[in-house]
Structure formats: structure tokens, C-alpha cells
Design a protein around this motif. Structure first.
Motif, PDB file in Angstrom:
ATOM      1  N   SER A 223     -35.226  17.304 -59.036  1.00  0.00           N
ATOM      2  CA  SER A 223     -35.195  17.327 -60.525  1.00  0.00           C
ATOM      3  C   SER A 223     -34.563  16.463 -61.184  1.00  0.00           C
ATOM      4  O   SER A 223     -34.853  15.811 -62.466  1.00  0.00           O
ATOM      5  CB  SER A 223     -34.695  18.926 -60.860  1.00  0.00           C
ATOM      6  N   LEU A 224     -33.331  15.886 -60.847  1.00  0.00           N
ATOM      7  CA  LEU A 224     -32.909  14.603 -61.424  1.00  0.00           C
ATOM      8  C   LEU A 224     -33.618  13.288 -61.163  1.00  0.00           C
ATOM      9  O   LEU A 224     -33.678  12.690 -61.861  1.00  0.00           O
ATOM     10  CB  LEU A 224     -31.397  14.632 -60.784  1.00  0.00           C
ATOM     11  N   LYS A 225     -34.307  13.202 -60.259  1.00  0.00           N
ATOM     12  CA  LYS A 225     -35.184  12.103 -60.183  1.00  0.00           C
ATOM     13  C   LYS A 225     -36.524  12.105 -60.898  1.00  0.00           C
ATOM     14  O   LYS A 225     -36.762  11.231 -61.711  1.00  0.00           O
ATOM     15  CB  LYS A 225     -35.809  11.944 -58.464  1.00  0.00           C
ATOM     16  N   SER A 226     -36.834  13.590 -61.017  1.00  0.00           N
ATOM     17  CA  SER A 226     -38.028  13.644 -62.267  1.00  0.00           C
ATOM     18  C   SER A 226     -37.547  13.240 -63.646  1.00  0.00           C
ATOM     19  O   SER A 226     -38.001  12.622 -64.561  1.00  0.00           O
ATOM     20  CB  SER A 226     -38.431  15.040 -62.162  1.00  0.00           C
ATOM     21  N   ALA A 227     -36.192  13.842 -64.193  1.00  0.00           N
ATOM     22  CA  ALA A 227     -35.486  13.300 -65.203  1.00  0.00           C
ATOM     23  C   ALA A 227     -35.530  11.799 -65.477  1.00  0.00           C
ATOM     24  O   ALA A 227     -35.562  11.162 -66.661  1.00  0.00           O
ATOM     25  CB  ALA A 227     -34.152  14.059 -65.301  1.00  0.00           C
ATOM     26  N   LEU A 231     -37.284   9.359 -68.160  1.00  0.00           N
ATOM     27  CA  LEU A 231     -36.321   8.559 -69.031  1.00  0.00           C
ATOM     28  C   LEU A 231     -37.025   7.251 -68.895  1.00  0.00           C
ATOM     29  O   LEU A 231     -37.075   6.552 -70.217  1.00  0.00           O
ATOM     30  CB  LEU A 231     -35.074   8.429 -68.417  1.00  0.00           C
ATOM     31  N   GLN A 232     -37.432   6.798 -67.869  1.00  0.00           N
ATOM     32  CA  GLN A 232     -38.092   5.155 -67.798  1.00  0.00           C
ATOM     33  C   GLN A 232     -39.296   5.282 -68.563  1.00  0.00           C
ATOM     34  O   GLN A 232     -39.777   4.196 -69.437  1.00  0.00           O
ATOM     35  CB  GLN A 232     -38.264   5.009 -66.354  1.00  0.00           C
ATOM     36  N   ALA A 233     -39.943   6.353 -68.601  1.00  0.00           N
ATOM     37  CA  ALA A 233     -41.186   6.474 -69.548  1.00  0.00           C
ATOM     38  C   ALA A 233     -40.872   6.478 -71.001  1.00  0.00           C
ATOM     39  O   ALA A 233     -41.563   5.754 -71.745  1.00  0.00           O
ATOM     40  CB  ALA A 233     -41.971   7.845 -69.291  1.00  0.00           C
ATOM     41  N   ALA A 234     -39.537   7.073 -71.600  1.00  0.00           N
ATOM     42  CA  ALA A 234     -39.196   6.881 -72.714  1.00  0.00           C
ATOM     43  C   ALA A 234     -38.853   5.624 -73.243  1.00  0.00           C
ATOM     44  O   ALA A 234     -39.127   5.197 -73.835  1.00  0.00           O
ATOM     45  CB  ALA A 234     -38.163   7.976 -72.886  1.00  0.00           C
ATOM     46  N   ILE A 235     -38.154   4.990 -72.165  1.00  0.00           N
ATOM     47  CA  ILE A 235     -37.585   3.488 -72.529  1.00  0.00           C
ATOM     48  C   ILE A 235     -38.881   2.657 -72.753  1.00  0.00           C
ATOM     49  O   ILE A 235     -38.872   1.849 -73.611  1.00  0.00           O
ATOM     50  CB  ILE A 235     -36.848   2.965 -71.171  1.00  0.00           C
ATOM     51  N   GLU A 236     -39.971   2.787 -71.947  1.00  0.00           N
ATOM     52  CA  GLU A 236     -41.134   2.081 -72.154  1.00  0.00           C
ATOM     53  C   GLU A 236     -41.914   2.363 -73.546  1.00  0.00           C
ATOM     54  O   GLU A 236     -42.634   1.749 -74.116  1.00  0.00           O
ATOM     55  CB  GLU A 236     -42.176   1.956 -70.770  1.00  0.00           C
ATOM     56  N   GLU A 247     -30.472  -3.840 -73.233  1.00  0.00           N
ATOM     57  CA  GLU A 247     -29.190  -3.179 -73.572  1.00  0.00           C
ATOM     58  C   GLU A 247     -29.280  -1.646 -73.942  1.00  0.00           C
ATOM     59  O   GLU A 247     -28.574  -0.736 -73.245  1.00  0.00           O
ATOM     60  CB  GLU A 247     -28.747  -3.763 -74.741  1.00  0.00           C
ATOM     61  N   ILE A 248     -30.447  -1.325 -74.635  1.00  0.00           N
ATOM     62  CA  ILE A 248     -30.357   0.119 -74.989  1.00  0.00           C
ATOM     63  C   ILE A 248     -30.909   0.994 -73.723  1.00  0.00           C
ATOM     64  O   ILE A 248     -30.208   2.193 -73.335  1.00  0.00           O
ATOM     65  CB  ILE A 248     -31.487   0.415 -76.002  1.00  0.00           C
ATOM     66  N   GLY A 249     -31.664   0.347 -72.899  1.00  0.00           N
ATOM     67  CA  GLY A 249     -32.364   1.237 -71.793  1.00  0.00           C
ATOM     68  C   GLY A 249     -31.001   1.106 -70.532  1.00  0.00           C
ATOM     69  O   GLY A 249     -30.937   2.388 -70.006  1.00  0.00           O
ATOM     70  N   SER A 250     -30.363   0.105 -70.661  1.00  0.00           N
ATOM     71  CA  SER A 250     -29.147   0.182 -69.666  1.00  0.00           C
ATOM     72  C   SER A 250     -28.402   1.236 -70.034  1.00  0.00           C
ATOM     73  O   SER A 250     -27.747   2.184 -69.179  1.00  0.00           O
ATOM     74  CB  SER A 250     -28.382  -1.070 -69.576  1.00  0.00           C
ATOM     75  N   ALA A 251     -28.068   1.334 -71.439  1.00  0.00           N
ATOM     76  CA  ALA A 251     -26.938   2.459 -71.794  1.00  0.00           C
ATOM     77  C   ALA A 251     -27.469   3.896 -71.488  1.00  0.00           C
ATOM     78  O   ALA A 251     -26.734   4.905 -71.021  1.00  0.00           O
ATOM     79  CB  ALA A 251     -26.814   2.227 -73.380  1.00  0.00           C
ATOM     80  N   ALA A 252     -28.752   4.071 -71.694  1.00  0.00           N
ATOM     81  CA  ALA A 252     -29.426   5.306 -71.355  1.00  0.00           C
ATOM     82  C   ALA A 252     -29.429   5.632 -69.991  1.00  0.00           C
ATOM     83  O   ALA A 252     -29.124   6.858 -69.615  1.00  0.00           O
ATOM     84  CB  ALA A 252     -30.926   5.334 -71.855  1.00  0.00           C
ATOM     85  N   GLU A 253     -29.736   4.786 -69.075  1.00  0.00           N
ATOM     86  CA  GLU A 253     -29.610   4.920 -67.568  1.00  0.00           C
ATOM     87  C   GLU A 253     -28.021   5.215 -67.244  1.00  0.00           C
ATOM     88  O   GLU A 253     -27.815   6.162 -66.417  1.00  0.00           O
ATOM     89  CB  GLU A 253     -30.196   3.721 -66.723  1.00  0.00           C
ATOM     90  N   SER A 254     -27.087   4.401 -67.811  1.00  0.00           N
ATOM     91  CA  SER A 254     -25.767   4.795 -67.452  1.00  0.00           C
ATOM     92  C   SER A 254     -25.384   6.282 -68.050  1.00  0.00           C
ATOM     93  O   SER A 254     -24.586   6.914 -67.409  1.00  0.00           O
ATOM     94  CB  SER A 254     -24.835   3.752 -68.185  1.00  0.00           C
TER      95      SER A 254
END
Length: 273
Positions: A223-227, A231-236, A247-254
Motif C-alpha cells: 500500500s505504501l508502494k501504491s501511495a 505521488l510520482q503521478a502527481a509530481i508529473e 526541488e518540490i518533488g524531492s520535498a514531497a518524496e522526503s
């Protein structure tokens, strides 16, 4: 004949199990080479009133908490509602009882006209295959109870990931894009929910034969992998400033990684993502 009076209301016990209710006083009659259908008002319904519309219909789910039949909204039959229908204590529907002739597998078909504000929201339908393993467990009180405990745990995991892992990360992306923050985050959390819905029951039937703790850890990890994928789809997909996208994508991933570590500290999932 029916004169529309309360004293004429019929008892459910006096009716055939497959009755069709007459809602209006209509009469068909031939006139001038055609057919007319005049109607007349009534002071009372044709059938005796039942609290919350609970008629004892084999195919209707009764909401025991509300003492009424299940009312479906535009959310339809998502995995949360269906697992509660099948395994929970809130709803009761006689047609869901497992039968000996279903031992080779069965299919659950949930179908209802959704209610909306002042109208309807269309026909909602969900088909859930029930493999022999699932049917056997649904036919055993103890096994069904165990499934009834496992499914809500799974739902709880998903809700925790949505609210405490994915939602904060989406805030890092959406703030400053000009989109309405709450609506935009809700769109992507719904996308995550759709991913869970796609696999929820297949995994539930598979895992009911496995070690419970190990199966639950695998469910959290996946389920975490799905999240993470959402998130990657949202960043794109979110219109981010080009100069700040990384920068924003890295902050979201962190944020996802940090929140997942706090909520599920003993689950390793990124190394296998």
C-alpha cells in the motif's frame, strides 16, 4: 379495488414474496380507439409503513445501526462498503448467506440506484468474484469472523496512509500551484483509493490462507508502494514551475518517506520499490 385510504393498506405478511408495489391509483381503460390511464390522489400508501423501508426483501441490505435499508450515494460500492456488506456487523442481507452449492466459487453482484440531493446519481454496480476459499470461509462462522476482523484492519491501514503519509506529501506539491488545495489533494487521494480498490478483495482472499502478521506487513508495504506511485503521478501531473519541479518533488518524496517511517517504523518498503 383501492380507494387510497389508510385502512386499505396491505400487510407485507399477506403478500407474495415477489410482489410489485402499486405506487399510484391508475386505471387503464379503452376510449376513442385508444387507451387512457387516469389517476387519482391517495391519502395513504398502498402498503403498511415499515420503519426505514425495511421490508424483509431478501435482496435488500438492512443498515442495523440506522434501522433502514442501505442507501447508496454516488460513491457506489467501493471496497470499504462492500467489505462491510460481506463481513461486517452493520449490514444484514439474507442473500449474502453462503450456500453449499457455492463451494466451487460464486460472484457477489451489488447493484443499487444511488440517491442524490433531490434526485438520483445513476445506477451503481460492483461485481466481486468469490473464489472457493472465500466461499468456504464465508460459510463458517469462525472463519467469517476472522475475515471480518482482517478486512477492517486493511481499511485502517489505507486510511492511515492516505491521511498521514500521502496527504501531507501532496500538500508540498499543490501549495503555490493556484489549484484549490483541498480539492486537488482529494483528487490524488481518490486516485490512491482507486488503486487499493483494484486489488483489495483479490489480496484479501489470498491472504486469508497466509500467516496473518506476515500478510498484514506485506499489505502495508504494498500500500505504501501504491501511495508512492500516486505521488510520482502527481509530481508529473500537477503544473509545477519548471525551475522548482525537482526541488518540490524531492520535498514531497522526503515527506512520504518520513511520514511512512513514523507511522510504520518497522516496515521496509523503499528498498523494494
Amino acid at each position: 379495488s383501492w380507494h387510497g385510504q389508510d385502512a386499505e393498506a396491505l400487510s407485507f405478511d399477506a403478500l407474495d414474496p415477489f410482489f410489485v408495489e402499486v405506487c399510484k391509483r391508475l386505471r387503464l381503460r379503452a376510449k376513442r380507439g385508444g387507451i387512457e390511464a387516469p389517476n387519482a390522489p391517495t391519502d395513504a400508501p398502498r402498503l403498511q409503513k415499515r420503519l426505514g423501508g425495511v421490508t424483509g426483501d431478501l435482496w435488500s441490505a438492512e443498515d442495523r445501526a440506522e434501522q433502514s435499508i442501505l442507501m447508496v450515494r454516488d460513491g457506489g460500492f467501493g471496497y470499504r462498503r462492500v467489505q462491510e456488506l460481506l463481513l461486517g456487523s452493520t449490514y444484514f442481507c439474507r442473500a449474502l448467506d453462503a450456500r453449499p452449492e457455492d463451494r466451487d466459487g460464486a460472484v457477489l453482484i451489488a447493484r443499487a440506484l444511488a440517491r442524490g440531493d433531490g434526485g438520483t446519481e445513476g445506477l451503481q454496480e460492483r461485481v466481486v468474484p468469490l473464489p472457493p476459499t472465500a466461499v468456504r470461509r464465508l460459510g463458517s462462522a469462525d472463519a467469517r469472523s476472522a475475515l471480518g476482523a482482517l478486512a477492517p484492519d486493511r481499511v485502517g491501514v489505507v486510511e492511515k496512509i492516505q491521511s498521514s503519509v500521502l496527504y501531507p506529501a501532496l500538500a508540498k506539491i499543490i501549495v503555490g500551484t493556484g489549484e484549490k488545495d483541498k480539492e486537488a489533494r482529494a483528487r490524488w487521494t481518490r486516485a490512491f483509493d482507486a488503486e487499493i480498490d483494484r486489488v483489495f478483495f483479490d489480496r484479501l482472499w489470498e491472504d486469508c490462507e497466509r500467516d496473518r502478521e506476515g500478510a498484514q506487513r506485506a499489505w502495508i508495504r504494498d500500500s505504501l508502494k501504491s501511495a508512492w506511485s500516486v505521488l510520482q503521478a502527481a509530481i508529473e501531473g500537477v503544473p509545477l514551475p519548471t525551475a522548482r519541479r525537482v526541488e518540490i518533488g524531492s520535498a514531497a518524496e522526503s515527506t512520504v518517506e518520513g511520514c511512512a517511517r513514523r507511522q510504520f517504523m518497522d516496515i521496509e518498503w523503499r528498498s523494494e520499490a
